[in-house]
Motif scaffolding. Structure first.
Motif, PDB file in Angstrom:
ATOM      1  N   PRO A   1      -8.524   0.076  -2.831  1.00 13.43           N
ATOM      2  CA  PRO A   1      -8.184   0.806  -1.602  1.00 13.43           C
ATOM      3  C   PRO A   1      -7.653  -0.139  -0.529  1.00 13.43           C
ATOM      4  N   LEU A   2      -6.702   0.334   0.264  1.00 16.40           N
ATOM      5  CA  LEU A   2      -6.106  -0.493   1.317  1.00 16.40           C
ATOM      6  C   LEU A   2      -7.166  -1.020   2.272  1.00 16.40           C
ATOM      7  N   ALA A   3      -8.093  -0.160   2.691  1.00 13.85           N
ATOM      8  CA  ALA A   3      -9.113  -0.596   3.646  1.00 13.85           C
ATOM      9  C   ALA A   3      -9.927  -1.762   3.089  1.00 13.85           C
TER      10      ALA A   3
ATOM     11  N   THR B   1       3.452  -1.115   4.023  1.00  9.41           N
ATOM     12  CA  THR B   1       3.043   0.247   3.721  1.00  9.41           C
ATOM     13  C   THR B   1       4.261   1.045   3.299  1.00  9.41           C
TER      14      THR B   1
ATOM     15  N   SER C   1       1.038   5.814   0.239  1.00 12.84           N
ATOM     16  CA  SER C   1       0.556   6.869   1.127  1.00 12.84           C
ATOM     17  C   SER C   1      -0.839   7.357   0.764  1.00 12.84           C
ATOM     18  N   ARG C   2      -1.263   7.091  -0.444  1.00 19.65           N
ATOM     19  CA  ARG C   2      -2.594   7.534  -0.880  1.00 19.65           C
ATOM     20  C   ARG C   2      -3.684   6.512  -0.551  1.00 19.65           C
ATOM     21  N   GLY C   3      -3.272   5.384   0.000  1.00 19.49           N
ATOM     22  CA  GLY C   3      -4.239   4.338   0.311  1.00 19.49           C
ATOM     23  C   GLY C   3      -4.501   3.393  -0.829  1.00 19.49           C
ATOM     24  N   HIS C   4      -3.750   3.533  -1.942  1.00 23.03           N
ATOM     25  CA  HIS C   4      -3.871   2.579  -3.049  1.00 23.03           C
ATOM     26  C   HIS C   4      -3.094   1.317  -2.685  1.00 23.03           C
TER      27      HIS C   4
ATOM     28  N   SER D   1      -7.639  -4.965   2.908  1.00 27.85           N
ATOM     29  CA  SER D   1      -7.357  -5.474   4.256  1.00 27.85           C
ATOM     30  C   SER D   1      -8.569  -6.177   4.841  1.00 27.85           C
TER      31      SER D   1
ATOM     32  N   ALA E   1       0.832  -1.198   0.000  1.00 22.69           N
ATOM     33  CA  ALA E   1       0.000   0.000   0.000  1.00 22.69           C
ATOM     34  C   ALA E   1       0.865   1.246   0.000  1.00 22.69           C
TER      35      ALA E   1
END
Length: 202
Positions: free
Chosen positions: A25-27, A40, A8-11, A30, A6
């Motif tokens: 997206p990371l969220a 990260t 810093s932008r959450g990609h 995950s 992942a």
């Protein structure tokens, strides 16, 4: 083992073995893969670069060993300086390995090359894991380890999608515009080819 990379932008990219299993997206990744290892990285994930001057940088240049810096300097040697070295197979192979490592440190995931004429170079490059693409003709521009400094539009691999090879790079910048302004030399953080972390800035 599944690893999520992942930025810093959450990609993020979910990687299993040599392939990308998912992107998003990371969220989201995950939540879908709660037991995955998560890496990260600072900056942005990109497809990395294709260096169009693979032949010039790996078979028509000598990359000095750090121990030779006092006499040969640190920059690749070409032309008359290269010919004066009268390299044997062992030095050609070692030079090619160092050349690939320096390419990786610039976010290069593939190099376009004409067929290698020096067997030691061919063998050394194959062992590094760098992707080698066929090159039917000289692309023009100026050979450079930094693809953004070659006077040619930067070339990137196809977009990273589920099922595609896990080849990408990470640059410590806010976005692609900053990467174009600063170049890859000082901003590359990591380079991954076929799921293997082949370069990581310390």
């Amino acid at each position: 083992m599944l690893t999520i990379h992942a930025d810093s932008r959450g990609h993020a990219l979910a990687v299993r073995g040599e392939r990308i299993e998912a992107a998003g997206p990371l969220a989201e990744l995950s939540a879908g893969h709660p037991h995955a290892r998560v890496r990260t990285w600072p900056g942005i994930l990109t497809p990395g670069f294709v260096n169009l001057h693979g032949t010039e940088l790996l078979e028509r240049a000598y990359h000095p060993d750090p121990r030779e810096a006092g006499t040969l300097g640190t920059e690749p040697l070409t032309g008359d300086a290269l010919r004066a070295l009268a390299l044997d197979d062992a030095r050609w192979g070692a030079s090619a390995r160092r050349g690939v490592q320096r390419m990786l440190a610039h976010g290069t995931v593939a190099a376009a090359c004409e067929p290698f004429r020096i067997r030691a170079v061919q063998d050394a490059v194959r062992r590094t894991g760098l992707t080698v693409l066929p090159r039917p003709h000289h692309p023009g521009g100026t050979p450079s380890l930094d693809p953004l400094a070659s006077d040619l539009p930067p070339e990137t691999p196809p977009a990273r999608t589920p099922g595609s090879a896990a080849c990408f790079a990470v640059f410590d910048v806010h976005d692609e515009t900053e990467l174009a302004e600063r170049g890859a030399t000082a901003t590359c953080v990591a380079t991954v080819i076929a799921g293997r972390l082949l370069f990581r800035r310390r």
